[in-house]
Enzyme design. Structure first.
Site, PDB file in Angstrom:
ATOM      1  N   ASP A 153      13.062  59.190  54.388  1.00 24.46           N
ATOM      2  CA  ASP A 153      14.469  59.008  54.714  1.00 24.46           C
ATOM      3  C   ASP A 153      15.256  60.299  54.528  1.00 24.46           C
ATOM      4  O   ASP A 153      16.135  60.621  55.344  1.00 24.46           O
ATOM      5  CB  ASP A 153      15.065  57.894  53.847  1.00 24.46           C
ATOM      6  CG  ASP A 153      14.388  56.557  54.097  1.00 24.46           C
ATOM      7  OD1 ASP A 153      13.930  56.338  55.228  1.00 24.46           O
ATOM      8  OD2 ASP A 153      14.311  55.734  53.162  1.00 24.46           O
ATOM      9  N   ASP A 213      21.196  58.942  57.216  1.00 21.69           N
ATOM     10  CA  ASP A 213      20.167  58.076  57.783  1.00 21.69           C
ATOM     11  C   ASP A 213      20.390  56.670  57.235  1.00 21.69           C
ATOM     12  O   ASP A 213      20.288  56.441  56.023  1.00 21.69           O
ATOM     13  CB  ASP A 213      18.768  58.578  57.418  1.00 21.69           C
ATOM     14  CG  ASP A 213      17.673  57.685  57.972  1.00 21.69           C
ATOM     15  OD1 ASP A 213      17.593  57.528  59.202  1.00 21.69           O
ATOM     16  OD2 ASP A 213      16.916  57.107  57.157  1.00 21.69           O
ATOM     17  N   GLU A 219      23.055  58.879  63.023  1.00 20.32           N
ATOM     18  CA  GLU A 219      22.204  58.520  64.157  1.00 20.32           C
ATOM     19  C   GLU A 219      22.807  57.346  64.910  1.00 20.32           C
ATOM     20  O   GLU A 219      23.311  56.394  64.303  1.00 20.32           O
ATOM     21  CB  GLU A 219      20.803  58.157  63.675  1.00 20.32           C
ATOM     22  CG  GLU A 219      19.794  57.942  64.799  1.00 20.32           C
ATOM     23  CD  GLU A 219      18.407  57.658  64.269  1.00 20.32           C
ATOM     24  OE1 GLU A 219      17.464  57.611  65.067  1.00 20.32           O
ATOM     25  OE2 GLU A 219      18.274  57.496  63.040  1.00 20.32           O
TER      26      GLU A 219
END
Length: 410
Positions: A356, A192, A276
């Protein structure tokens, strides 16, 4: 796989003059070719082919008094300048027709002599050569000293000589290399990306953002102020421009070196990496634009992608619209959006999540699911063989109208 290897070169003053001449000739040929095609379009004429354009702006132009000085540089440099123009046109037409997806591709535009970055390219036809003494022999330039930080893995197919805004010279070699698979490991990781922490891994590790641009902001501010006080067109202003460019180059080099080390470590320690798919362009238009560009997410993701392909690792980008920060990684409950000030939250199932780390775990799970489907996992029900009693044709089975009509017609 083709990779680029960049090395710093140190041309002599005479070689710098020869390179400046080559930069200028390549720029003039590019602009002449662009102007010729624009004039043909305005006159309603057919699109000039690549061969016709090369004949007009290079071969015939060398015989005129206005362009006879084009013969003072390697012909390959001029041909490659036209190749860049042809590639720019093809990309523009592909975007117009819809064959090229993604961001808008603008039509080619004229190159300026005031551009801070200049580049020329030599292919194998130019017969450039890396000598035994470590120097790079360029046609009509000479033997240029090179600082070899590492050996080339194979013979290069082309070399691009670049002069950046800071006045530094680089040689960028294109080399065809073979993949170098790493020993397999049993670890996978989801990443992330963020601003406070550059990367948060699904195993709980957090990498603090170095913020190279923020750390150099005070020095950059002072150099920019000095530049703004210089008179336009003066030599002192040009010197101030170079100082600013060198400061920015130092920041970019530090960021690139740090990202290379981090990406190599992640690829070496994990068999699969999932990230991502962020919209960096959109985030660059927000109030966080400076921090987003300082982080350099796109460059880091590109490093992970090509290093994974080279070393036999799996790399996937997950859906950017998946609510990874809102979903409980324990029970899968969607808890709804939360402001950025909320760094931890408790799910009704009792699990306490770091925002996170929870997002990284969900990215890992999403990447594994997409990877399984992409590798041929059975998504729809598998075909089942028909029983023997159902495999034949029953005498009393109803036939369709088409079958009856076909039989009667025979």
């Amino acid at each position: 796989m083709q990779l680029r290897y960049n090395y710093r070169v140190y041309p002599t003053p005479a070689q710098q003059v020869a390179l400046a001449r080559a930069f200028g000739c390549a720029r003039v040929v590019f602009n002449d070719g662009l102007r010729a095609r624009q004039q043909a379009r305005e006159a309603g004429e057919a699109y000039l082919s690549d061969g016709e354009l090369s004949k007009r702006v290079i071969t015939q132009a060398k015989r005129t008094p206005e362009r006879e000085w084009l013969g003072g540089v390697s012909a390959v440099v001029l041909q490659q300048a036209l190749a860049d123009l042809n590639t720019a046109y093809r990309n523009f037409f592909a975007w117009l027709s819809g064959k090229r997806k993604g961001r808008k591709v603008a039509r080619p535009r004229f190159r300026s002599r005031k551009d801070n970055r200049q580049a020329i390219r030599f292919t194998a036809n130019a017969r450039f050569k890396v000598l035994d003494n470590g120097r790079l022999r360029l046609p009509k330039v000479g033997d240029v000293p090179v600082r070899w930080s590492r050996q080339l893995p194979a013979a290069p197919t082309s070399v691009t000589v670049i002069r950046d805004a800071a006045g530094r010279y680089f040689a960028s070699f294109v080399v065809a290399t073979t993949n170098q698979p790493l020993p397999p490991v049993d670890r996978e990781v989801g990443i992330d990306l963020g601003l406070t922490h550059f990367a948060v891994l699904s195993n709980g590790k957090k990498v603090t953002a170095p913020r190279f641009l923020r750390r150099a902001a005070r020095k950059l501010r002072r150099l920019q102020q000095d530049l703004s006080r210089k008179q336009r067109g003066s030599n002192n202003r040009q010197k101030a421009v170079v100082k600013v460019a060198r400061a920015h180059a130092r920041v970019a080099d530090s960021r690139r070196d740090w990202q290379h080390k981090l990406s190599t470590r992640i690829i070496r320690d994990n068999q699969a990496v999932y990230v991502e798919d962020l919209c960096v362009t959109g985030l660059g238009r927000t109030r966080l634009a400076k921090s987003v560009h300082d982080a350099g997410w796109a460059q880091f993701v590109n490093m992970l992608e090509y290093k994974a392909a080279r070393h036999g690792r799996t790399f996937r980008k997950t859906n950017r619209f998946a609510p990874t920060s809102q979903t409980c990684s324990t029970c899968g409950r969607l808890d709804g959006p939360k402001p950025l000030s909320v760094r931890s939250w408790t799910c009704p199932c009792g699990a306490v999540h770091d925002r996170d780390v929870n997002a990284a775990i969900n990215i890992l799970a999403a990447g594994r699911a997409e990877s399984l489907n992409a590798c041929g996992a059975q998504v729809s029900p598998a075909p089942v063989p028909a029983p023997r009693r159902e495999a034949g044709i029953h005498p009393d089975a109803a036939c369709s109208t088409r079958s009856v009509e076909g039989i009667s017609a025979v």
